[in-house]
Design a protein around this motif. Sequence first.
Motif, PDB file in Angstrom:
ATOM      1  N   VAL A  58      -7.982  12.766  -6.124  1.00 15.23           N
ATOM      2  CA  VAL A  58      -6.571  13.149  -6.025  1.00 15.23           C
ATOM      3  C   VAL A  58      -5.776  11.970  -6.585  1.00 15.23           C
ATOM      4  O   VAL A  58      -6.040  10.833  -6.207  1.00 15.23           O
ATOM      5  N   PRO A  59      -4.842  12.236  -7.540  1.00 18.34           N
ATOM      6  CA  PRO A  59      -4.116  11.105  -8.120  1.00 18.34           C
ATOM      7  C   PRO A  59      -3.161  10.479  -7.101  1.00 18.34           C
ATOM      8  O   PRO A  59      -2.740  11.151  -6.152  1.00 18.34           O
ATOM      9  N   GLY A  60      -2.855   9.215  -7.292  1.00 19.05           N
ATOM     10  CA  GLY A  60      -1.918   8.539  -6.396  1.00 19.05           C
ATOM     11  C   GLY A  60      -2.317   7.094  -6.234  1.00 19.05           C
ATOM     12  O   GLY A  60      -3.474   6.734  -6.446  1.00 19.05           O
ATOM     13  N   PHE A  61      -1.342   6.309  -5.853  1.00 18.19           N
ATOM     14  CA  PHE A  61      -1.606   4.891  -5.676  1.00 18.19           C
ATOM     15  C   PHE A  61      -2.240   4.640  -4.310  1.00 18.19           C
ATOM     16  O   PHE A  61      -2.016   5.397  -3.360  1.00 18.19           O
ATOM     17  N   VAL A  62      -3.014   3.578  -4.220  1.00 19.90           N
ATOM     18  CA  VAL A  62      -3.741   3.255  -3.003  1.00 19.90           C
ATOM     19  C   VAL A  62      -3.288   1.906  -2.442  1.00 19.90           C
ATOM     20  O   VAL A  62      -2.853   1.795  -1.293  1.00 19.90           O
ATOM     21  N   TYR A  63      -3.364   0.905  -3.319  1.00 17.38           N
ATOM     22  CA  TYR A  63      -3.075  -0.477  -2.930  1.00 17.38           C
ATOM     23  C   TYR A  63      -2.601  -1.184  -4.196  1.00 17.38           C
ATOM     24  O   TYR A  63      -3.126  -0.897  -5.287  1.00 17.38           O
ATOM     25  N   THR A  64      -1.611  -2.067  -4.116  1.00 18.13           N
ATOM     26  CA  THR A  64      -0.995  -2.583  -5.332  1.00 18.13           C
ATOM     27  C   THR A  64      -1.955  -3.384  -6.219  1.00 18.13           C
ATOM     28  O   THR A  64      -1.754  -3.468  -7.424  1.00 18.13           O
ATOM     29  N   ARG A  65      -3.026  -3.906  -5.656  1.00 16.19           N
ATOM     30  CA  ARG A  65      -3.997  -4.608  -6.523  1.00 16.19           C
ATOM     31  C   ARG A  65      -4.701  -3.641  -7.467  1.00 16.19           C
ATOM     32  O   ARG A  65      -5.197  -4.042  -8.519  1.00 16.19           O
ATOM     33  N   THR A  66      -4.764  -2.350  -7.111  1.00 14.99           N
ATOM     34  CA  THR A  66      -5.387  -1.384  -8.016  1.00 14.99           C
ATOM     35  C   THR A  66      -4.355  -0.500  -8.725  1.00 14.99           C
ATOM     36  O   THR A  66      -4.727   0.301  -9.588  1.00 14.99           O
ATOM     37  N   GLY A  67      -3.075  -0.658  -8.394  1.00 11.33           N
ATOM     38  CA  GLY A  67      -2.062   0.128  -9.088  1.00 11.33           C
ATOM     39  C   GLY A  67      -0.757   0.170  -8.329  1.00 11.33           C
ATOM     40  O   GLY A  67      -0.741   0.129  -7.099  1.00 11.33           O
TER      41      GLY A  67
ATOM     42  N   GLY B 123       0.825  -1.211   0.000  1.00 10.55           N
ATOM     43  CA  GLY B 123       0.000   0.000   0.000  1.00 10.55           C
ATOM     44  C   GLY B 123       0.853   1.253   0.000  1.00 10.55           C
ATOM     45  O   GLY B 123       2.081   1.197  -0.019  1.00 10.55           O
ATOM     46  N   TYR B 124       0.193   2.414   0.030  1.00  7.90           N
ATOM     47  CA  TYR B 124       0.844   3.712  -0.110  1.00  7.90           C
ATOM     48  C   TYR B 124       0.282   4.651   0.950  1.00  7.90           C
ATOM     49  O   TYR B 124      -0.934   4.681   1.179  1.00  7.90           O
ATOM     50  N   ILE B 125       1.179   5.399   1.562  1.00 10.82           N
ATOM     51  CA  ILE B 125       0.800   6.215   2.720  1.00 10.82           C
ATOM     52  C   ILE B 125      -0.168   7.345   2.352  1.00 10.82           C
ATOM     53  O   ILE B 125       0.032   8.039   1.351  1.00 10.82           O
ATOM     54  N   PHE B 126      -1.202   7.512   3.186  1.00 12.32           N
ATOM     55  CA  PHE B 126      -2.094   8.678   3.081  1.00 12.32           C
ATOM     56  C   PHE B 126      -1.638   9.672   4.143  1.00 12.32           C
ATOM     57  O   PHE B 126      -1.459   9.304   5.304  1.00 12.32           O
ATOM     58  N   GLU B 127      -1.446  10.943   3.784  1.00 16.53           N
ATOM     59  CA  GLU B 127      -0.968  11.944   4.738  1.00 16.53           C
ATOM     60  C   GLU B 127      -1.987  12.183   5.847  1.00 16.53           C
ATOM     61  O   GLU B 127      -1.640  12.406   6.998  1.00 16.53           O
ATOM     62  N   ASN B 128      -3.248  12.153   5.479  1.00 13.06           N
ATOM     63  CA  ASN B 128      -4.280  12.449   6.476  1.00 13.06           C
ATOM     64  C   ASN B 128      -5.637  11.899   6.018  1.00 13.06           C
ATOM     65  O   ASN B 128      -5.747  11.304   4.934  1.00 13.06           O
ATOM     66  N   PHE B 129      -6.627  12.119   6.823  1.00 16.04           N
ATOM     67  CA  PHE B 129      -8.000  11.654   6.593  1.00 16.04           C
ATOM     68  C   PHE B 129      -8.520  12.055   5.207  1.00 16.04           C
ATOM     69  O   PHE B 129      -9.005  11.227   4.431  1.00 16.04           O
ATOM     70  N   ASP B 130      -8.355  13.353   4.902  1.00 17.88           N
ATOM     71  CA  ASP B 130      -8.902  13.865   3.645  1.00 17.88           C
ATOM     72  C   ASP B 130      -8.217  13.228   2.441  1.00 17.88           C
ATOM     73  O   ASP B 130      -8.846  12.932   1.413  1.00 17.88           O
ATOM     74  N   GLU B 131      -6.880  13.025   2.578  1.00 18.72           N
ATOM     75  CA  GLU B 131      -6.174  12.440   1.438  1.00 18.72           C
ATOM     76  C   GLU B 131      -6.601  10.996   1.228  1.00 18.72           C
ATOM     77  O   GLU B 131      -6.743  10.537   0.080  1.00 18.72           O
ATOM     78  N   ALA B 132      -6.796  10.263   2.315  1.00 22.87           N
ATOM     79  CA  ALA B 132      -7.248   8.871   2.186  1.00 22.87           C
ATOM     80  C   ALA B 132      -8.566   8.819   1.418  1.00 22.87           C
ATOM     81  O   ALA B 132      -8.726   8.053   0.457  1.00 22.87           O
ATOM     82  N   GLN B 133      -9.477   9.676   1.825  1.00 20.72           N
ATOM     83  CA  GLN B 133     -10.794   9.699   1.184  1.00 20.72           C
ATOM     84  C   GLN B 133     -10.678  10.086  -0.301  1.00 20.72           C
ATOM     85  O   GLN B 133     -11.265   9.450  -1.175  1.00 20.72           O
ATOM     86  N   ALA B 134      -9.860  11.110  -0.573  1.00 19.80           N
ATOM     87  CA  ALA B 134      -9.731  11.614  -1.938  1.00 19.80           C
ATOM     88  C   ALA B 134      -9.017  10.595  -2.845  1.00 19.80           C
ATOM     89  O   ALA B 134      -9.388  10.425  -4.012  1.00 19.80           O
ATOM     90  N   ARG B 135      -8.001   9.907  -2.295  1.00 22.77           N
ATOM     91  CA  ARG B 135      -7.287   8.920  -3.118  1.00 22.77           C
ATOM     92  C   ARG B 135      -8.193   7.735  -3.423  1.00 22.77           C
ATOM     93  O   ARG B 135      -8.166   7.180  -4.525  1.00 22.77           O
ATOM     94  N   PHE B 136      -9.021   7.336  -2.470  1.00 18.07           N
ATOM     95  CA  PHE B 136      -9.986   6.262  -2.742  1.00 18.07           C
ATOM     96  C   PHE B 136     -10.991   6.703  -3.795  1.00 18.07           C
ATOM     97  O   PHE B 136     -11.349   5.948  -4.695  1.00 18.07           O
ATOM     98  N   ALA B 137     -11.442   7.934  -3.681  1.00 16.07           N
ATOM     99  CA  ALA B 137     -12.442   8.441  -4.623  1.00 16.07           C
ATOM    100  C   ALA B 137     -11.835   8.717  -5.994  1.00 16.07           C
ATOM    101  O   ALA B 137     -12.553   8.845  -6.986  1.00 16.07           O
ATOM    102  N   GLY B 138     -10.477   8.808  -6.047  1.00 16.64           N
ATOM    103  CA  GLY B 138      -9.818   9.085  -7.318  1.00 16.64           C
ATOM    104  C   GLY B 138      -9.818  10.555  -7.676  1.00 16.64           C
ATOM    105  O   GLY B 138      -9.446  10.937  -8.775  1.00 16.64           O
TER     106      GLY B 138
END
Length: 452
Positions: free
Chosen positions: A52-61, A35-50
């Motif tokens: 904000v660009p960035g990797f989330v978990y290796t099964r999805t990228g 997986g890939y580190i989320f800086e904070n709550f908002d970034e986690a939510q935004a990266r899941f929602a797509g």
Amino acid sequence: MTATPQQAGPAGPPAAQAQAKDPRPRAHPIHVSAGYIFENFDEAQARFAGTVPGFVYTRTGNPTIAAAEQALAALENAQDALLVASGQAAITLALTSAAGQGDHILASSSLYEGSRGLLLENLPRFGIEASFVENPLDPAAWARNIRPNTRAVFLESIPNALGDVPDLEAIAEIAHRHGVPVIVDNTLATPALLRPLDHGADVVVHSTSKALTGHGTVLGGAILSGDSFDWGSGNYPHLSGPSLSLQGGSFTNTAGPTRAFAAYLRGVAAPRLGPTASPYHAHALLQGLETLELRVLRQSESAHQIAAWLERQPGVQHVDHPGLPSHPAHHNAQRLLQHGAGSVFMVTLRGGLDAARAAHDALGTFTRMTHVGDVRSLVLHPASTTHTLRTPAERAAIGVHPGTLRLSIGLESPAALIEDLSTALDAAASATREAAPPTPKPTTTDRRVPVS
Ligand SMILES: *Cc1c(COP(=O)(O)O)cnc(C)c1O
């Protein structure tokens, strides 16, 4: 004496230490992280929602996988490439992302055995039916066999291993007239010899385990999507209808009608069904792609030279190499494969099984192994290994006779390979002299059965 932070220590001055944090490696690094580190709550939510660009978990990228995907997409002129764990995974995902319950897939009868088994035994359990075009070289036979519920046409650009290169453009024209996409397994050709998307194909699949990675080390597969087929006809309701992943939206709306298939593959099929590529394997692929053209052109040229030599040998009944004028698909190969007709072909010996067995075991430079597109030359007896699930008549129809060997030509010198084959043909000749009466007639099973 103790080093103060200001003094140059073993790791060098502070500037060099800072540089070491960003060493700018020339080769692409292998990113091994689930997986890939989320800086904070908002970034986690935004990266899941797509959003904000960035990797989330290796099964999805994953960055290494993404780099290999981009390199392969550029080579195949594709709008998107998806890397998966094996060629079989790529074929399974591509076919099941086009067809579902109640649908039909029209495939060539000249097909890799794993694909044929998938279509005959696995996909029917999910309600997907397949039929096979008996003479894939005849475009009219494709037209006759398309059904109202056909959702994909599936073929290989250079079929493994008969080499009966189909008329891709004519078949694509027929399929498109019926609103059906064309999925091409381009494993044996590779983009160094053919880019199917430039010749009417809509989706390309690869076993990257073969020539793309090239060194016989790791498995992988890829699905490449073009940008011209309209998936919004209503025949693909999983693409044009509401999707759970898009909170009720459709792939044809969010990605566009020509990119819906690629978006569904990446967003729904691959991460849910789960055949994720390995970053290590993606790295091996990236390395292989750097020398792809050099290897494939050289191996293809050597194979052509060796096939032509084999065809002239008295112990050889025939050679199935589309680069030779004797091959029924030679005209298609001349038109589509102007840089070479590939490095994999079959040779059938006059002495049948005894000859094939003796030649197989006498080879020294060739490796006895089931694989193709390797930098090393390989030999296999298909009738007793890869093709045991077919009847003798079915085998004969795709050129696999008791006396047939499949060769995959590597990077060794063609002269050394011809010398090895010459020794093997001598061994085949003595084996058949010992095993048979003085003037052995060719057995009936050795005769090529015409494909209807
Ligand atoms: C090897 C091969 C496959 C299967 O690929 P794997 O990576 O072994 O799963 C599919 N199609 C063709 C033409 C092949 O040669």
